[in-house]
Design a protein around this motif. Structure first.
Motif, PDB file in Angstrom:
ATOM      1  N   TRP A 171      56.693  54.014  71.752  1.00  0.00           N
ATOM      2  CA  TRP A 171      55.559  53.351  71.109  1.00  0.00           C
ATOM      3  C   TRP A 171      56.042  52.002  70.603  1.00  0.00           C
ATOM      4  CZ3 TRP A 171      53.163  54.603  65.702  1.00  0.00           C
ATOM      5  CH2 TRP A 171      51.929  53.938  65.572  1.00  0.00           C
ATOM      6  N   VAL A 172      55.325  50.956  70.970  1.00  0.00           N
ATOM      7  CA  VAL A 172      55.627  49.611  70.489  1.00  0.00           C
ATOM      8  C   VAL A 172      54.501  49.200  69.557  1.00  0.00           C
ATOM      9  CG1 VAL A 172      56.046  47.207  71.122  1.00  0.00           C
ATOM     10  CG2 VAL A 172      56.859  49.046  72.616  1.00  0.00           C
ATOM     11  N   ILE A 173      54.827  48.901  68.304  1.00  0.00           N
ATOM     12  CA  ILE A 173      53.806  48.602  67.305  1.00  0.00           C
ATOM     13  C   ILE A 173      54.310  47.540  66.351  1.00  0.00           C
ATOM     14  CG2 ILE A 173      54.613  50.607  65.982  1.00  0.00           C
ATOM     15  CD1 ILE A 173      51.815  50.714  64.697  1.00  0.00           C
ATOM     16  N   SER A 174      53.444  46.608  66.016  1.00  0.00           N
ATOM     17  CA  SER A 174      53.772  45.569  65.041  1.00  0.00           C
ATOM     18  C   SER A 174      52.942  45.713  63.767  1.00  0.00           C
ATOM     19  CB  SER A 174      53.540  44.183  65.659  1.00  0.00           C
ATOM     20  OG  SER A 174      54.392  43.989  66.765  1.00  0.00           O
ATOM     21  N   HIS A 180      45.711  53.752  59.479  1.00  0.00           N
ATOM     22  CA  HIS A 180      45.311  53.760  60.885  1.00  0.00           C
ATOM     23  C   HIS A 180      45.406  55.173  61.457  1.00  0.00           C
ATOM     24  CE1 HIS A 180      46.206  49.196  61.584  1.00  0.00           C
ATOM     25  NE2 HIS A 180      45.112  49.419  60.866  1.00  0.00           N
ATOM     26  N   ALA A 181      44.446  55.533  62.281  1.00  0.00           N
ATOM     27  CA  ALA A 181      44.480  56.835  62.942  1.00  0.00           C
ATOM     28  C   ALA A 181      45.710  56.967  63.839  1.00  0.00           C
ATOM     29  CB  ALA A 181      43.199  57.036  63.761  1.00  0.00           C
ATOM     30  N   ARG A 182      46.152  55.856  64.424  1.00  0.00           N
ATOM     31  CA  ARG A 182      47.296  55.916  65.326  1.00  0.00           C
ATOM     32  C   ARG A 182      48.586  56.253  64.590  1.00  0.00           C
ATOM     33  NH1 ARG A 182      47.952  49.562  67.160  1.00  0.00           N
ATOM     34  NH2 ARG A 182      48.299  48.654  65.093  1.00  0.00           N
ATOM     35  N   HIS A 187      52.813  60.373  63.304  1.00  0.00           N
ATOM     36  CA  HIS A 187      53.492  61.289  62.391  1.00  0.00           C
ATOM     37  C   HIS A 187      53.385  62.730  62.881  1.00  0.00           C
ATOM     38  CE1 HIS A 187      54.704  58.378  59.487  1.00  0.00           C
ATOM     39  NE2 HIS A 187      53.478  58.060  59.075  1.00  0.00           N
ATOM     40  N   GLN A 188      52.212  63.102  63.370  1.00  0.00           N
ATOM     41  CA  GLN A 188      52.009  64.477  63.832  1.00  0.00           C
ATOM     42  C   GLN A 188      52.747  64.745  65.143  1.00  0.00           C
ATOM     43  OE1 GLN A 188      47.708  64.612  63.954  1.00  0.00           O
ATOM     44  NE2 GLN A 188      47.559  65.363  61.846  1.00  0.00           N
ATOM     45  N   LEU A 189      52.664  63.784  66.069  1.00  0.00           N
ATOM     46  CA  LEU A 189      53.289  63.975  67.375  1.00  0.00           C
ATOM     47  C   LEU A 189      54.809  64.041  67.270  1.00  0.00           C
ATOM     48  CD1 LEU A 189      52.760  64.188  70.441  1.00  0.00           C
ATOM     49  CD2 LEU A 189      52.948  61.688  70.547  1.00  0.00           C
ATOM     50  N   SER A 190      55.386  63.223  66.405  1.00  0.00           N
ATOM     51  CA  SER A 190      56.847  63.167  66.276  1.00  0.00           C
ATOM     52  C   SER A 190      57.426  64.449  65.685  1.00  0.00           C
ATOM     53  CB  SER A 190      57.254  61.966  65.421  1.00  0.00           C
ATOM     54  OG  SER A 190      56.687  62.041  64.129  1.00  0.00           O
ATOM     55  N   ARG A 191      56.575  65.338  65.195  1.00  0.00           N
ATOM     56  CA  ARG A 191      57.059  66.642  64.739  1.00  0.00           C
ATOM     57  C   ARG A 191      57.439  67.527  65.911  1.00  0.00           C
ATOM     58  NH1 ARG A 191      52.185  68.702  61.220  1.00  0.00           N
ATOM     59  NH2 ARG A 191      53.379  70.648  61.434  1.00  0.00           N
ATOM     60  N   TYR A 192      56.903  67.231  67.096  1.00  0.00           N
ATOM     61  CA  TYR A 192      57.108  68.110  68.256  1.00  0.00           C
ATOM     62  C   TYR A 192      57.925  67.455  69.369  1.00  0.00           C
ATOM     63  CZ  TYR A 192      53.155  70.298  65.859  1.00  0.00           C
ATOM     64  OH  TYR A 192      52.332  70.853  64.913  1.00  0.00           O
ATOM     65  N   THR A 277      44.472  69.903  69.435  1.00  0.00           N
ATOM     66  CA  THR A 277      45.434  69.564  68.382  1.00  0.00           C
ATOM     67  C   THR A 277      46.505  68.655  68.957  1.00  0.00           C
ATOM     68  OG1 THR A 277      46.908  71.441  68.854  1.00  0.00           O
ATOM     69  CG2 THR A 277      45.087  71.817  67.294  1.00  0.00           C
ATOM     70  N   VAL A 278      47.203  67.969  68.085  1.00  0.00           N
ATOM     71  CA  VAL A 278      48.322  67.118  68.514  1.00  0.00           C
ATOM     72  C   VAL A 278      49.436  67.978  69.080  1.00  0.00           C
ATOM     73  CG1 VAL A 278      50.046  65.456  67.741  1.00  0.00           C
ATOM     74  CG2 VAL A 278      47.712  65.328  66.859  1.00  0.00           C
ATOM     75  N   ARG A 279      49.589  69.170  68.577  1.00  0.00           N
ATOM     76  CA  ARG A 279      50.611  70.077  69.103  1.00  0.00           C
ATOM     77  C   ARG A 279      50.345  70.397  70.574  1.00  0.00           C
ATOM     78  NH1 ARG A 279      52.283  76.063  66.681  1.00  0.00           N
ATOM     79  NH2 ARG A 279      53.984  76.452  68.165  1.00  0.00           N
TER      80      ARG A 279
END
Length: 343
Positions: A171-174, A180-182, A187-192, A277-279
């Motif tokens: 992910w590239v983000i500035s 933000h929803a992203r 945060h949720q995705l990086s748990r898995y 779900t993000v999972r």
């Protein structure tokens, strides 16, 4: 008693009586073959090891790395220590060319200059391997190399040597904002799954941080998070197209799936709304990593389409020029601009 080196082997011979038509020479021949078989069975370790050593040497290969990718020197790996691959010698010394079993040639360095190829005629039985992990959009001069190479090594699953992208999600983000929803999705995705973050909100982008550097970075990953900072009709930015140009599968957060399908085939992207779900999204990404055939379904569309990415801002100015020419003589005005744009 038969002695080989320091090892002693003793056995009793029992010869079966043959038909009377067999001469004593037949008996002697059979006896010799039995004797030879027993000798081979009881060879001492030192002798058997020498046979194994000879077999191993016959399977050893030398691979010559003709040029380091993108002309950046990298220390060659120890295949045995890192990946338990034995009998493999890697070298970048061109003097090894006459006896190398194969030569790995990276496309970028030869794309515009065929003279950079190794000299012909190549040594007998030597294989030339075409290595390229860039997308077709960034692979110039392919037509030059018809009938030149023996093997292909790319990210495509139907390559002779399949080399999947070594990393999973980037992910590239500035513009980072916890509202933000992203960011919540991250945060949720990086748990898995492991998500590598670059840009002002993460690690620096290798290179000059231009569009080419960004595409090169993303090309090392299987999936790119093309997450918009807000969700509005047709608000699909260069994030999506950077993923497409890099050959990564975009995971999108923005307008609806139907909206994205105005611009890309349905299988060209993964929409976060497709999962409860993000999972479940994370599990799907991991499933694709384990199953190249499934992943290929998200890439096959490229055979029938090509991508044109407008050049900021020159192409926009010229497109406006065409619109002005078409509207010449009219002075219509735009009403309700706020309601239209926010709808």
């Amino acid at each position: 008693l038969f002695i080989i080196g320091s090892a002693s082997v003793t056995w009793k011979c029992h010869v079966i009586v043959l038909k009377t038509t067999c001469s004593w020479m037949c008996v002697a021949t059979v006896g010799f073959l039995l004797f030879l078989a027993v000798c081979l069975l009881y060879l001492p370790d030192s002798v058997s090891q020498s046979f194994a050593s000879t077999a191993e040497k016959s399977s050893e290969v030398t691979l010559l790395i003709w040029t380091h990718p993108f002309s950046r020197y990298r220390r060659l790996p120890d295949c045995q220590a890192l990946y338990q691959v034995s009998g493999c010698t890697l070298t970048d010394d061109w003097r090894a060319y006459p006896h190398a079993d194969a030569v790995i040639i990276h496309h970028r360095e030869i794309a515009t200059n065929v003279s950079e190829l190794p000299p012909e005629p190549r040594p007998r039985l030597q294989k030339w391997i075409w290595m390229n992990f860039e997308s077709p959009t960034h692979s110039r001069g392919l037509w030059r190399f018809e009938g030149v190479f023996n093997l292909t090594m790319t990210y495509r699953t139907d390559s002779d040597i399949f080399g999947p992208k070594p990393r999973l999600v980037v992910w590239v983000i500035s513009n980072w904002s916890e509202s933000h929803a992203r960011v919540l999705l991250y945060h949720q995705l990086s748990r898995y799954v492991q998500v590598d973050v670059f840009g002002r909100a993460g690690r620096p982008i290798p290179g000059d941080s231009g569009s080419d550097s960004l595409v090169r970075l993303v090309s090392k990953y299987q999936f790119y998070l093309a997450l918009e900072n807000s969700q509005h009709t047709d608000y699909i930015t260069e994030k999506l197209w950077n993923a497409v140009l890099a050959g990564a599968v975009p995971v999108v957060l923005g307008p609806s799936r139907d909206n994205y399908e105005r611009f890309l085939p349905p299988e060209a992207f993964i929409h976060v709304d497709d999962f409860a779900t993000v999972r479940e999204l994370a599990q799907y990404l991991l499933l694709l990593r384990r199953s190249p055939a499934r992943l290929q379904r998200h890439l096959d569309w490229r055979r029938s389409y090509r991508v044109h990415q407008p050049s900021f801002w020159a192409e926009h100015y010229c497109t406006a020029c065409v619109a002005v020419k078409n509207a010449k003589g009219r002075t219509d005005v735009v009403t309700d601009i706020a309601n239209w744009f926010q709808s």
